[in-house]
Design a protein around this motif. Structure first.
Motif, PDB file in Angstrom:
ATOM      1  N   LEU A  95       0.854  -1.186   0.000  1.00 55.24           N
ATOM      2  CA  LEU A  95       0.000   0.000   0.000  1.00 55.24           C
ATOM      3  C   LEU A  95       0.890   1.237   0.000  1.00 55.24           C
ATOM      4  O   LEU A  95       1.845   1.309   0.783  1.00 55.24           O
ATOM      5  CB  LEU A  95      -0.901   0.020   1.234  1.00 55.24           C
ATOM      6  CG  LEU A  95      -1.924  -1.108   1.297  1.00 55.24           C
ATOM      7  CD1 LEU A  95      -1.360  -2.296   2.038  1.00 55.24           C
ATOM      8  CD2 LEU A  95      -3.180  -0.621   1.966  1.00 55.24           C
ATOM      9  N   LEU A  96       0.581   2.197  -0.872  1.00 54.36           N
ATOM     10  CA  LEU A  96       1.348   3.438  -0.960  1.00 54.36           C
ATOM     11  C   LEU A  96       0.452   4.594  -0.542  1.00 54.36           C
ATOM     12  O   LEU A  96      -0.662   4.734  -1.061  1.00 54.36           O
ATOM     13  CB  LEU A  96       1.827   3.682  -2.396  1.00 54.36           C
ATOM     14  CG  LEU A  96       2.974   2.846  -2.920  1.00 54.36           C
ATOM     15  CD1 LEU A  96       2.571   1.413  -3.127  1.00 54.36           C
ATOM     16  CD2 LEU A  96       3.488   3.445  -4.208  1.00 54.36           C
ATOM     17  N   PHE A  97       0.953   5.416   0.385  1.00 55.62           N
ATOM     18  CA  PHE A  97       0.205   6.555   0.894  1.00 55.62           C
ATOM     19  C   PHE A  97       0.903   7.859   0.552  1.00 55.62           C
ATOM     20  O   PHE A  97       2.137   7.960   0.678  1.00 55.62           O
ATOM     21  CB  PHE A  97       0.095   6.487   2.426  1.00 55.62           C
ATOM     22  CG  PHE A  97      -0.785   5.398   2.933  1.00 55.62           C
ATOM     23  CD1 PHE A  97      -2.122   5.644   3.201  1.00 55.62           C
ATOM     24  CD2 PHE A  97      -0.283   4.127   3.160  1.00 55.62           C
ATOM     25  CE1 PHE A  97      -2.940   4.641   3.684  1.00 55.62           C
ATOM     26  CE2 PHE A  97      -1.091   3.117   3.642  1.00 55.62           C
ATOM     27  CZ  PHE A  97      -2.427   3.374   3.906  1.00 55.62           C
ATOM     28  N   HIS A  98       0.115   8.858   0.137  1.00 52.61           N
ATOM     29  CA  HIS A  98       0.654  10.214   0.098  1.00 52.61           C
ATOM     30  C   HIS A  98       1.066  10.555   1.528  1.00 52.61           C
ATOM     31  O   HIS A  98       0.402  10.125   2.484  1.00 52.61           O
ATOM     32  CB  HIS A  98      -0.416  11.221  -0.341  1.00 52.61           C
ATOM     33  CG  HIS A  98      -0.740  11.197  -1.785  1.00 52.61           C
ATOM     34  ND1 HIS A  98       0.091  11.743  -2.740  1.00 52.61           N
ATOM     35  CD2 HIS A  98      -1.808  10.714  -2.457  1.00 52.61           C
ATOM     36  CE1 HIS A  98      -0.449  11.595  -3.920  1.00 52.61           C
ATOM     37  NE2 HIS A  98      -1.604  10.952  -3.786  1.00 52.61           N
ATOM     38  N   ALA A  99       2.124  11.324   1.685  1.00 56.41           N
ATOM     39  CA  ALA A  99       2.549  11.743   3.019  1.00 56.41           C
ATOM     40  C   ALA A  99       3.261  13.081   2.909  1.00 56.41           C
ATOM     41  O   ALA A  99       3.652  13.502   1.819  1.00 56.41           O
ATOM     42  CB  ALA A  99       3.468  10.694   3.637  1.00 56.41           C
ATOM     43  N   ARG A 100       3.397  13.735   4.058  1.00 61.04           N
ATOM     44  CA  ARG A 100       4.148  14.995   4.092  1.00 61.04           C
ATOM     45  C   ARG A 100       5.020  15.027   5.332  1.00 61.04           C
ATOM     46  O   ARG A 100       4.677  14.440   6.371  1.00 61.04           O
ATOM     47  CB  ARG A 100       3.233  16.207   4.027  1.00 61.04           C
ATOM     48  CG  ARG A 100       2.356  16.417   5.219  1.00 61.04           C
ATOM     49  CD  ARG A 100       1.432  17.624   5.008  1.00 61.04           C
ATOM     50  NE  ARG A 100       0.701  17.898   6.222  1.00 61.04           N
ATOM     51  CZ  ARG A 100       1.054  18.796   7.132  1.00 61.04           C
ATOM     52  NH1 ARG A 100       2.115  19.543   6.958  1.00 61.04           N
ATOM     53  NH2 ARG A 100       0.324  18.966   8.222  1.00 61.04           N
ATOM     54  N   VAL A 101       6.143  15.707   5.227  1.00 66.80           N
ATOM     55  CA  VAL A 101       7.078  15.844   6.340  1.00 66.80           C
ATOM     56  C   VAL A 101       6.506  16.861   7.327  1.00 66.80           C
ATOM     57  O   VAL A 101       6.098  17.955   6.939  1.00 66.80           O
ATOM     58  CB  VAL A 101       8.459  16.312   5.836  1.00 66.80           C
ATOM     59  CG1 VAL A 101       9.394  16.597   6.996  1.00 66.80           C
ATOM     60  CG2 VAL A 101       9.060  15.268   4.893  1.00 66.80           C
ATOM     61  N   VAL A 102       6.488  16.481   8.604  1.00 67.82           N
ATOM     62  CA  VAL A 102       6.000  17.384   9.647  1.00 67.82           C
ATOM     63  C   VAL A 102       7.049  17.635  10.726  1.00 67.82           C
ATOM     64  O   VAL A 102       6.794  18.378  11.680  1.00 67.82           O
ATOM     65  CB  VAL A 102       4.686  16.867  10.294  1.00 67.82           C
ATOM     66  CG1 VAL A 102       3.566  16.872   9.268  1.00 67.82           C
ATOM     67  CG2 VAL A 102       4.870  15.498  10.916  1.00 67.82           C
ATOM     68  N   GLY A 103       8.229  17.045  10.603  1.00 67.12           N
ATOM     69  CA  GLY A 103       9.291  17.251  11.585  1.00 67.12           C
ATOM     70  C   GLY A 103      10.476  16.359  11.286  1.00 67.12           C
ATOM     71  O   GLY A 103      10.498  15.615  10.308  1.00 67.12           O
ATOM     72  N   GLY A 104      11.466  16.440  12.145  1.00 74.58           N
ATOM     73  CA  GLY A 104      12.673  15.642  11.995  1.00 74.58           C
ATOM     74  C   GLY A 104      13.640  16.259  11.015  1.00 74.58           C
ATOM     75  O   GLY A 104      13.460  17.397  10.560  1.00 74.58           O
ATOM     76  N   ARG A 105      14.686  15.514  10.700  1.00 75.33           N
ATOM     77  CA  ARG A 105      15.652  15.976   9.700  1.00 75.33           C
ATOM     78  C   ARG A 105      16.207  14.783   8.958  1.00 75.33           C
ATOM     79  O   ARG A 105      16.249  13.665   9.485  1.00 75.33           O
ATOM     80  CB  ARG A 105      16.744  16.817  10.321  1.00 75.33           C
ATOM     81  CG  ARG A 105      17.637  16.083  11.238  1.00 75.33           C
ATOM     82  CD  ARG A 105      18.747  16.963  11.727  1.00 75.33           C
ATOM     83  NE  ARG A 105      19.756  16.067  12.265  1.00 75.33           N
ATOM     84  CZ  ARG A 105      20.731  16.435  13.012  1.00 75.33           C
ATOM     85  NH1 ARG A 105      20.890  17.685  13.323  1.00 75.33           N
ATOM     86  NH2 ARG A 105      21.596  15.550  13.448  1.00 75.33           N
ATOM     87  N   LEU A 106      16.617  15.010   7.734  1.00 73.67           N
ATOM     88  CA  LEU A 106      17.050  13.937   6.852  1.00 73.67           C
ATOM     89  C   LEU A 106      18.242  13.195   7.437  1.00 73.67           C
ATOM     90  O   LEU A 106      19.252  13.800   7.791  1.00 73.67           O
ATOM     91  CB  LEU A 106      17.408  14.504   5.472  1.00 73.67           C
ATOM     92  CG  LEU A 106      17.741  13.490   4.392  1.00 73.67           C
ATOM     93  CD1 LEU A 106      16.561  12.566   4.135  1.00 73.67           C
ATOM     94  CD2 LEU A 106      18.139  14.207   3.117  1.00 73.67           C
ATOM     95  N   GLY A 107      18.101  11.892   7.538  1.00 71.49           N
ATOM     96  CA  GLY A 107      19.165  11.020   8.034  1.00 71.49           C
ATOM     97  C   GLY A 107      18.589   9.709   8.526  1.00 71.49           C
ATOM     98  O   GLY A 107      17.683   9.686   9.346  1.00 71.49           O
ATOM     99  N   THR A 108      19.108   8.609   8.034  1.00 68.76           N
ATOM    100  CA  THR A 108      18.609   7.292   8.419  1.00 68.76           C
ATOM    101  C   THR A 108      18.873   7.047   9.898  1.00 68.76           C
ATOM    102  O   THR A 108      19.978   7.270  10.377  1.00 68.76           O
ATOM    103  CB  THR A 108      19.295   6.201   7.565  1.00 68.76           C
ATOM    104  OG1 THR A 108      19.041   6.499   6.200  1.00 68.76           O
ATOM    105  CG2 THR A 108      18.771   4.834   7.883  1.00 68.76           C
TER     106      THR A 108
END
Length: 144
Positions: A95-108
């Motif tokens: 299942l694929l969902f649209h999503a948006r970033v609401v916090g955090g920062r890029l990095g695994t």
């Protein structure tokens, strides 16, 4: 074939596109026997986990971002016979969902996992030269 005669993997993914028309991809390192390739943030849903919770968890682990889910973008499945990489016939439901970033920062954030890093990739660059999982191609087609 009856459902008791094959194994099923339920997986869910976040499709994140920013204002610069870039999609967020993760680099799957092939650690579980697969081939390294670009993928979407997401993965397997745990036994006791809601699908939506799995997407949010996986997106954070693989990208460092907190995400909020939107609408369902796509449902996809594929099968594989017994005797290849699987002892029994296998079905993958995704299942694929649209999503948006609401916090955090890029990095695994996961340690010892199958994702090495994440990167924003312009949608205009598709198809990519590097190996890309079919789930990414599905998402890009649906976005267009």
């Amino acid at each position: 074939m009856h459902f008791t005669e094959y194994d099923t993997r339920l997986a869910a993914y976040a499709v994140l596109v920013n204002e610069a028309d870039e999609i967020l991809l993760t680099w799957f390192n092939g650690g579980d026997g697969g081939r390294p390739s670009w993928s979407l943030p997401g993965g397997g849903v745990e036994y006791d986990e809601a699908v939506e919770d799995a997407v949010v968890r996986e997106a954070y682990e693989e990208t460092g971002y907190d995400v909020e889910l939107g609408q369902l973008l796509a449902i996809d499945h594929h099968t594989a016979p017994a005797g290849g990489p699987f002892a029994r016939p296998y079905r993958s439901q995704r299942l694929l969902f649209h999503a948006r970033v609401v916090g955090g920062r890029l990095g695994t954030t996961e340690v010892g996992g199958t994702t090495d890093f994440a990167r924003w990739v312009p949608l205009a660059d598709f198809p990519l030269r590097e190996r890309t999982a079919d789930i990414v191609e599905l998402a890009v087609r649906r976005l267009r």
